[in-house]
Design a protein around this motif. Sequence first.
Motif, PDB file in Angstrom:
ATOM      1  N   VAL A 130      24.745  16.909 -10.390  1.00  0.00           N
ATOM      2  CA  VAL A 130      25.289  16.039  -9.347  1.00  0.00           C
ATOM      3  C   VAL A 130      25.999  14.850  -9.971  1.00  0.00           C
ATOM      4  CG1 VAL A 130      24.723  14.477  -7.447  1.00  0.00           C
ATOM      5  CG2 VAL A 130      23.627  16.721  -7.574  1.00  0.00           C
ATOM      6  N   TYR A 131      25.344  14.218 -10.941  1.00  0.00           N
ATOM      7  CA  TYR A 131      25.959  13.069 -11.608  1.00  0.00           C
ATOM      8  C   TYR A 131      27.257  13.465 -12.294  1.00  0.00           C
ATOM      9  CZ  TYR A 131      26.977   9.727 -15.290  1.00  0.00           C
ATOM     10  OH  TYR A 131      27.633   8.856 -16.129  1.00  0.00           O
ATOM     11  N   ARG A 132      27.251  14.554 -13.040  1.00  0.00           N
ATOM     12  CA  ARG A 132      28.431  14.976 -13.799  1.00  0.00           C
ATOM     13  C   ARG A 132      29.577  15.427 -12.890  1.00  0.00           C
ATOM     14  NH1 ARG A 132      24.266  14.990 -16.967  1.00  0.00           N
ATOM     15  NH2 ARG A 132      24.444  14.964 -19.259  1.00  0.00           N
ATOM     16  N   PHE A 133      29.252  16.176 -11.830  1.00  0.00           N
ATOM     17  CA  PHE A 133      30.291  16.609 -10.901  1.00  0.00           C
ATOM     18  C   PHE A 133      30.987  15.407 -10.277  1.00  0.00           C
ATOM     19  CE2 PHE A 133      27.846  20.800  -9.861  1.00  0.00           C
ATOM     20  CZ  PHE A 133      28.225  21.312 -11.097  1.00  0.00           C
ATOM     21  N   ASP A 134      30.184  14.451  -9.807  1.00  0.00           N
ATOM     22  CA  ASP A 134      30.735  13.249  -9.174  1.00  0.00           C
ATOM     23  C   ASP A 134      31.526  12.408 -10.166  1.00  0.00           C
ATOM     24  OD1 ASP A 134      30.063  13.370  -6.451  1.00  0.00           O
ATOM     25  OD2 ASP A 134      28.011  12.724  -6.851  1.00  0.00           O
ATOM     26  N   ALA A 135      30.940  12.180 -11.330  1.00  0.00           N
ATOM     27  CA  ALA A 135      31.536  11.265 -12.303  1.00  0.00           C
ATOM     28  C   ALA A 135      32.897  11.757 -12.781  1.00  0.00           C
ATOM     29  CB  ALA A 135      30.597  11.088 -13.493  1.00  0.00           C
ATOM     30  N   ALA A 136      33.041  13.075 -12.971  1.00  0.00           N
ATOM     31  CA  ALA A 136      34.275  13.619 -13.541  1.00  0.00           C
ATOM     32  C   ALA A 136      35.142  14.346 -12.523  1.00  0.00           C
ATOM     33  CB  ALA A 136      33.935  14.574 -14.678  1.00  0.00           C
ATOM     34  N   SER A 137      34.712  14.406 -11.261  1.00  0.00           N
ATOM     35  CA  SER A 137      35.452  15.154 -10.236  1.00  0.00           C
ATOM     36  C   SER A 137      35.712  16.588 -10.704  1.00  0.00           C
ATOM     37  CB  SER A 137      36.780  14.466  -9.902  1.00  0.00           C
ATOM     38  OG  SER A 137      36.561  13.181  -9.358  1.00  0.00           O
ATOM     39  N   ILE A 138      34.638  17.257 -11.112  1.00  0.00           N
ATOM     40  CA  ILE A 138      34.734  18.639 -11.580  1.00  0.00           C
ATOM     41  C   ILE A 138      35.202  19.535 -10.432  1.00  0.00           C
ATOM     42  CG2 ILE A 138      33.453  20.605 -12.504  1.00  0.00           C
ATOM     43  CD1 ILE A 138      33.734  18.348 -14.512  1.00  0.00           C
ATOM     44  N   SER A 139      36.218  20.357 -10.691  1.00  0.00           N
ATOM     45  CA  SER A 139      36.755  21.208  -9.627  1.00  0.00           C
ATOM     46  C   SER A 139      36.483  22.703  -9.844  1.00  0.00           C
ATOM     47  CB  SER A 139      38.257  20.969  -9.468  1.00  0.00           C
ATOM     48  OG  SER A 139      38.932  21.077 -10.705  1.00  0.00           O
ATOM     49  N   TYR A 140      36.173  23.080 -11.090  1.00  0.00           N
ATOM     50  CA  TYR A 140      35.860  24.474 -11.405  1.00  0.00           C
ATOM     51  C   TYR A 140      34.715  24.494 -12.419  1.00  0.00           C
ATOM     52  CZ  TYR A 140      40.393  25.576  -9.297  1.00  0.00           C
ATOM     53  OH  TYR A 140      41.444  25.696  -8.431  1.00  0.00           O
ATOM     54  N   ASN A 151      21.432  28.641 -10.085  1.00  0.00           N
ATOM     55  CA  ASN A 151      20.629  28.051  -9.021  1.00  0.00           C
ATOM     56  C   ASN A 151      20.666  26.523  -9.070  1.00  0.00           C
ATOM     57  OD1 ASN A 151      19.830  30.541  -7.964  1.00  0.00           O
ATOM     58  ND2 ASN A 151      18.055  30.673  -9.326  1.00  0.00           N
ATOM     59  N   GLN A 152      20.602  25.977 -10.266  1.00  0.00           N
ATOM     60  CA  GLN A 152      20.674  24.516 -10.402  1.00  0.00           C
ATOM     61  C   GLN A 152      22.046  24.012  -9.946  1.00  0.00           C
ATOM     62  OE1 GLN A 152      18.188  22.515 -11.209  1.00  0.00           O
ATOM     63  NE2 GLN A 152      16.728  24.150 -11.684  1.00  0.00           N
ATOM     64  N   VAL A 153      23.100  24.745 -10.304  1.00  0.00           N
ATOM     65  CA  VAL A 153      24.449  24.353  -9.890  1.00  0.00           C
ATOM     66  C   VAL A 153      24.596  24.427  -8.377  1.00  0.00           C
ATOM     67  CG1 VAL A 153      26.889  25.026  -9.957  1.00  0.00           C
ATOM     68  CG2 VAL A 153      25.547  24.952 -12.076  1.00  0.00           C
ATOM     69  N   ASP A 154      24.165  25.543  -7.785  1.00  0.00           N
ATOM     70  CA  ASP A 154      24.282  25.702  -6.337  1.00  0.00           C
ATOM     71  C   ASP A 154      23.483  24.641  -5.590  1.00  0.00           C
ATOM     72  OD1 ASP A 154      26.043  27.827  -6.412  1.00  0.00           O
ATOM     73  OD2 ASP A 154      24.495  29.369  -6.287  1.00  0.00           O
ATOM     74  N   SER A 155      22.340  24.289  -6.131  1.00  0.00           N
ATOM     75  CA  SER A 155      21.534  23.227  -5.516  1.00  0.00           C
ATOM     76  C   SER A 155      22.270  21.895  -5.565  1.00  0.00           C
ATOM     77  CB  SER A 155      20.191  23.116  -6.239  1.00  0.00           C
ATOM     78  OG  SER A 155      19.392  22.107  -5.666  1.00  0.00           O
ATOM     79  N   ALA A 156      22.927  21.633  -6.711  1.00  0.00           N
ATOM     80  CA  ALA A 156      23.693  20.384  -6.850  1.00  0.00           C
ATOM     81  C   ALA A 156      24.887  20.364  -5.909  1.00  0.00           C
ATOM     82  CB  ALA A 156      24.159  20.219  -8.294  1.00  0.00           C
ATOM     83  N   GLN A 159      25.170  18.634  -2.564  1.00  0.00           N
ATOM     84  CA  GLN A 159      25.480  17.206  -2.506  1.00  0.00           C
ATOM     85  C   GLN A 159      26.876  16.894  -3.046  1.00  0.00           C
ATOM     86  OE1 GLN A 159      20.978  16.349  -4.039  1.00  0.00           O
ATOM     87  NE2 GLN A 159      22.339  14.584  -4.043  1.00  0.00           N
ATOM     88  N   TYR A 160      27.637  17.925  -3.368  1.00  0.00           N
ATOM     89  CA  TYR A 160      28.974  17.718  -3.939  1.00  0.00           C
ATOM     90  C   TYR A 160      29.932  18.720  -3.323  1.00  0.00           C
ATOM     91  CZ  TYR A 160      32.773  17.463  -7.376  1.00  0.00           C
ATOM     92  OH  TYR A 160      34.000  17.331  -7.981  1.00  0.00           O
ATOM     93  N   SER A 161      31.048  18.234  -2.789  1.00  0.00           N
ATOM     94  CA  SER A 161      31.968  19.100  -2.049  1.00  0.00           C
ATOM     95  C   SER A 161      33.273  19.367  -2.782  1.00  0.00           C
ATOM     96  CB  SER A 161      32.287  18.474  -0.684  1.00  0.00           C
ATOM     97  OG  SER A 161      32.882  17.185  -0.858  1.00  0.00           O
ATOM     98  N   GLY A 162      33.388  18.898  -4.022  1.00  0.00           N
ATOM     99  CA  GLY A 162      34.663  19.002  -4.729  1.00  0.00           C
ATOM    100  C   GLY A 162      34.869  20.267  -5.535  1.00  0.00           C
ATOM    101  N   MET A 163      33.866  21.150  -5.580  1.00  0.00           N
ATOM    102  CA  MET A 163      33.989  22.362  -6.384  1.00  0.00           C
ATOM    103  C   MET A 163      34.831  23.403  -5.650  1.00  0.00           C
ATOM    104  SD  MET A 163      33.052  23.404  -9.382  1.00  0.00           S
ATOM    105  CE  MET A 163      31.577  22.415  -9.751  1.00  0.00           C
ATOM    106  N   LYS A 164      35.858  23.919  -6.331  1.00  0.00           N
ATOM    107  CA  LYS A 164      36.764  24.893  -5.701  1.00  0.00           C
ATOM    108  C   LYS A 164      36.331  26.328  -5.961  1.00  0.00           C
ATOM    109  CE  LYS A 164      40.690  21.721  -5.868  1.00  0.00           C
ATOM    110  NZ  LYS A 164      42.056  21.452  -6.407  1.00  0.00           N
ATOM    111  N   GLU A 165      35.964  26.632  -7.227  1.00  0.00           N
ATOM    112  CA  GLU A 165      35.531  27.992  -7.531  1.00  0.00           C
ATOM    113  C   GLU A 165      34.524  27.994  -8.668  1.00  0.00           C
ATOM    114  OE1 GLU A 165      38.744  31.298  -6.132  1.00  0.00           O
ATOM    115  OE2 GLU A 165      39.099  30.364  -8.077  1.00  0.00           O
TER     116      GLU A 165
END
Length: 555
Positions: A130-140, A151-156, A159-165
């Motif tokens: 969650v921290y890393r996705f938000d901090a860097a705006s990870i899209s893929y 499972n850990q990624v899907d759980s995160a 709380q994060y809506s910026g992942m495209k694929e």
Amino acid sequence: MSFVMADFYKRFVDEELDSEGRLKSFKLDLPENFNFSYDVIDELAKNVPDKVAMQWVNEEGEEHIFTYKDLSEKSSQVANMMLAHGVKKGDFVMAVLKRHYEFWFLAYGLMKIGAILVPATCQLKKKDYVYRFDAASISYIVATAEDDVPNQVDSALEQYSGMKEKFITHGAKEGWIDFLSEMDKYPKTFERIETHVTESMLMYFSSGTTGYPKMVLHKYSLAAAHIITAKHWHHLDENSLHLTVSETGWAKCAWGKMFGQFICGATTFVYDFDRFIPANVLKVIQDYKLTSFCAPPTMYRFFIKEGLENYDLSSLKYSCIAGEALNPEVFNKWYEYTGLKLMEGFGQTEGAVLVGNLYGMEPKPGSMGKPTPLYNIGIVDNEGKPVKVGETGEIVVYAKRGENPALFKEYYRNPEATDNAWRFGMYHTGDTAYMDDDGYYWYVGRTDDLIKASGYRIGPFEIESILMEHPSVLECAITAADDAIRGKVVKATIVLAKGYTASPELAKELQNYVKQSTAPYKYPRIVEFVDELPKTISGKIRRVEIRENDSKKNS
């Protein structure tokens, strides 16, 4: 000069060697559009297509051989695939791929389209993602199916809506795209997309020993800078079979098996394992006849305890060490059995090797070596002024921000930390050392870890090195502790080896052991025995947590 390296050196590298092949000067003269994938991997694929670039082996004995042609074609397939799935130049793509060979396909493919690779360790949990996705705006993201990562990624992602694929390999999961089967749908050729040598190529999250990890953003020039790491520190050539043990989530992967090794024409050996088992790694070195090896001192300590005499390591021609400071005892034991002197190197996530025992140098056990010619390095006090020989100060690089091709671009989205790192017109490493009369650097500790007690400045590493030589000590950390009379005193937090029991008598024995080996004022007045030391995900001791826990106890 080898046939593999000749063209690269002719175009991009200016270096001077002495009569014995030791490096005197080193300079990169990179074109504005330098891109490792095109200018090294693809060029080698044209010139030596069938030469083995990478040999991959896992714990089950499965093996894969990849030539330079293979890496070129597969990275082009990845580039085509990623563009088709909407990845654009400047997008951040996270890779959680352990030591899987797919990491190399992805890394070089992203470089071709100008997307930014963000490696991460498989040890992360939901909050870390969650921290890393938000901090860097990870899209893929491209991830392994192992170790509960999906499972850990899907759980995160709840709380994060910026992942495209999401792409997956070494297994499958609903909602994820199979990386390899999808990759195979795309062409093996790719028309060059222009990138600039100063543009962003790679970003690591630092270990975060004193807080949330910072995002260390690197430019394309880093890849070429690592030639000094591979050729002059690892001492590789086209006949080398080199293993650096790092997982791909850490910057040591960039140091040891992503860039310079391929420029040298060496074969990069990748051992894909889950848990470090000393006997297994030693057997790999023996069975595959590795010629060059690099690992942190902790692993060498475990090798020694495992029993080096049970393995044939005669194929090894060179061995290096990095990741933490080297205890002389480890150096001496390894040399006693293998006849090889451990060549220590020092650097950070923020750059290529800063200080090291390069090929041809005579290492002093426990010393980091000397500054490499890629940088103008010094040791300064708190005001940025040079210190005297033998005096402890902070290691710095004299360079304007963005000037040195081997140093990072910035701490992404953290201008305050970036400005603080580059104050006084120099880059501040945050690591302290002193220089001896021969110009060798000796590590003392992080600036935050220095202990000021009874008017003395005490570095933790020297005391830790001494304690590690005692048979009862498996691991230890030296920190400052509050004292009503002295203000601060030295404290040792110790994990005991098997067969030893904590007692006041043992604590006293260890205190006397230190007194006999160094100045008496440095001995630990407090000794605490614990079951384990607090560490970061990357395995670095969090001395700050020990200090914080002590403060809570005393408050």
